[in-house]
Design a protein around this motif. Structure first.
Motif, short mmCIF file in Angstrom:
data_model
loop_
_atom_site.label_atom_id
_atom_site.label_comp_id
_atom_site.label_asym_id
_atom_site.label_seq_id
_atom_site.Cartn_x
_atom_site.Cartn_y
_atom_site.Cartn_z
N THR A 274 0.86 -1.17 0.00
CA THR A 274 0.00 0.00 0.00
C THR A 274 0.90 1.22 0.00
O THR A 274 2.12 1.11 0.12
CB THR A 274 -0.89 0.03 1.26
N TYR A 275 0.31 2.38 -0.05
CA TYR A 275 1.07 3.62 0.00
C TYR A 275 1.86 3.69 1.29
O TYR A 275 3.03 4.07 1.31
CB TYR A 275 0.12 4.82 -0.14
N ILE A 276 1.24 3.30 2.41
CA ILE A 276 1.91 3.32 3.71
C ILE A 276 3.08 2.35 3.71
O ILE A 276 4.17 2.67 4.21
CB ILE A 276 0.91 2.95 4.85
N ASP A 277 2.89 1.15 3.14
CA ASP A 277 3.99 0.18 3.06
C ASP A 277 5.16 0.75 2.26
O ASP A 277 6.31 0.52 2.60
CB ASP A 277 3.52 -1.13 2.42
N GLU A 278 4.84 1.50 1.21
CA GLU A 278 5.88 2.11 0.39
C GLU A 278 6.67 3.15 1.20
O GLU A 278 7.89 3.22 1.12
CB GLU A 278 5.25 2.76 -0.85
N ILE A 279 5.97 3.93 2.00
CA ILE A 279 6.63 4.93 2.85
C ILE A 279 7.54 4.22 3.85
O ILE A 279 8.69 4.61 4.03
CB ILE A 279 5.58 5.81 3.58
N PHE A 280 7.03 3.16 4.49
CA PHE A 280 7.85 2.40 5.44
C PHE A 280 9.07 1.80 4.74
O PHE A 280 10.16 1.76 5.30
CB PHE A 280 7.05 1.29 6.11
N SER A 281 8.88 1.36 3.53
CA SER A 281 9.99 0.77 2.77
C SER A 281 11.08 1.81 2.52
O SER A 281 12.27 1.54 2.67
CB SER A 281 9.47 0.21 1.45
N ARG A 282 10.68 3.04 2.18
CA ARG A 282 11.66 4.12 1.96
C ARG A 282 12.38 4.46 3.26
O ARG A 282 13.58 4.70 3.27
CB ARG A 282 10.99 5.36 1.38
N GLN A 283 11.63 4.50 4.37
CA GLN A 283 12.24 4.81 5.66
C GLN A 283 13.22 3.71 6.06
O GLN A 283 14.29 4.00 6.60
CB GLN A 283 11.16 4.97 6.74
N LYS A 284 12.87 2.48 5.78
CA LYS A 284 13.75 1.35 6.09
C LYS A 284 15.05 1.49 5.29
O LYS A 284 16.13 1.27 5.82
CB LYS A 284 13.04 0.04 5.76
N LYS A 285 14.92 1.88 4.03
CA LYS A 285 16.10 2.06 3.18
C LYS A 285 16.99 3.17 3.74
O LYS A 285 18.20 3.04 3.79
CB LYS A 285 15.68 2.38 1.75
N LYS A 286 16.37 4.28 4.18
CA LYS A 286 17.13 5.39 4.74
C LYS A 286 17.86 4.96 6.02
O LYS A 286 19.02 5.29 6.20
CB LYS A 286 16.18 6.56 5.05
N ALA A 287 17.18 4.19 6.88
CA ALA A 287 17.82 3.69 8.10
C ALA A 287 18.97 2.76 7.73
O ALA A 287 20.04 2.81 8.33
CB ALA A 287 16.79 2.96 8.97
N LYS A 288 18.77 1.92 6.72
CA LYS A 288 19.81 0.99 6.29
C LYS A 288 21.02 1.77 5.76
O LYS A 288 22.16 1.41 6.02
CB LYS A 288 19.24 0.05 5.21
N GLU A 289 20.78 2.85 5.02
CA GLU A 289 21.88 3.67 4.51
C GLU A 289 22.69 4.27 5.65
O GLU A 289 23.92 4.27 5.62
CB GLU A 289 21.35 4.78 3.59
N LEU A 290 22.00 4.76 6.67
CA LEU A 290 22.68 5.34 7.82
C LEU A 290 23.52 4.28 8.54
O LEU A 290 24.66 4.54 8.94
CB LEU A 290 21.66 5.97 8.77
N ILE A 291 22.97 3.08 8.66
CA ILE A 291 23.71 1.98 9.29
C ILE A 291 24.93 1.62 8.44
O ILE A 291 26.02 1.39 8.98
CB ILE A 291 22.78 0.76 9.50
N ASP A 292 24.78 1.59 7.11
CA ASP A 292 25.91 1.30 6.22
C ASP A 292 27.01 2.35 6.36
O ASP A 292 28.20 2.02 6.38
CB ASP A 292 25.46 1.23 4.75
N ILE A 293 26.62 3.61 6.47
CA ILE A 293 27.61 4.70 6.66
C ILE A 293 28.33 4.50 7.99
O ILE A 293 29.56 4.61 8.06
CB ILE A 293 26.92 6.08 6.60
#
Length: 190
Positions: A108-127
């Motif tokens: 859903t749209y909400i799932d897509e937003i959560f997916s983007r947030q998860k990606k952003k958190a993952k990027e921060l963890i990778d950094i």
């Protein structure tokens, strides 16, 4: 005058006068908020930590550490910046862990937003992981990145906090960015 006053309080803190924290906090609060603002502007808009909470958590974390040895105001702010980074990384790790797993559902749209947030958190963890790896290779380069990128400290402030020349900071900053670029290149679009 304020810088000298902060340095004097830090000297007293080194000598074991823990009540100095109460006098120090009001003197550096605005600068800590500025650091928090610079850290938070790299976060997503709906981040659950506020700048004020980040300042308070970082300060409390610094008070709990009896082994921290501040040499002056710049050094104090550099350590505060590192504490803020660690708090944000811990927060991202928790968010990333919460969002892993779950049942497969239609997106859903909400799932897509959560997916983007998860990606952003993952990027921060990778950094953070790359920065920790850099620290194993060259601790000073990692400190320069923390101060320049996360703390948005000037070259002059970074040089003063690390007790090195401005040209060394510039060289280290360039080396560290190149190394991080190579490390992170395949993880996400850099």
């Amino acid at each position: 005058m304020k810088k000298e006053q902060v340095t004097q309080l830090l000297v007293r803190l080194k000598s074991g006068e823990n009540e100095v924290y109460e006098k120090l906090y009001p003197l550096i609060y605005d600068e800590l908020r500025g650091l928090a603002y610079r850290h938070m502007k790299h976060q997503r808009a709906d981040h659950t930590l506020s700048k004020t909470e980040l300042v308070h958590e970082a300060y409390l974390k610094m008070i709990d550490q009896t082994t921290i040895n501040f040499s002056d105001k710049s050094h104090f702010l550099a350590i505060a910046s590192k504490c803020m980074r660690q708090i944000l990384i811990d927060h991202a790790r928790k968010k990333h862990a919460q969002k892993r797993g779950g049942k497969n559902k239609d997106l859903t749209y909400i799932d897509e937003i959560f997916s983007r947030q998860k990606k952003k958190a993952k990027e921060l963890i990778d950094i953070d992981d790359a920065l920790n790896e850099l620290e194993k290779l060259n601790e000073r380069l990692a400190k320069v990145v923390e101060m320049r990128f996360f703390g948005e400290m000037t070259i002059e402030d970074t040089a003063e906090a690390l007790n090195i020349s401005k040209s060394t900071v510039k060289r280290d900053w360039m080396k560290a960015r190149g190394w991080l670029y190579k490390e992170l290149k395949g993880k996400f679009d850099v």
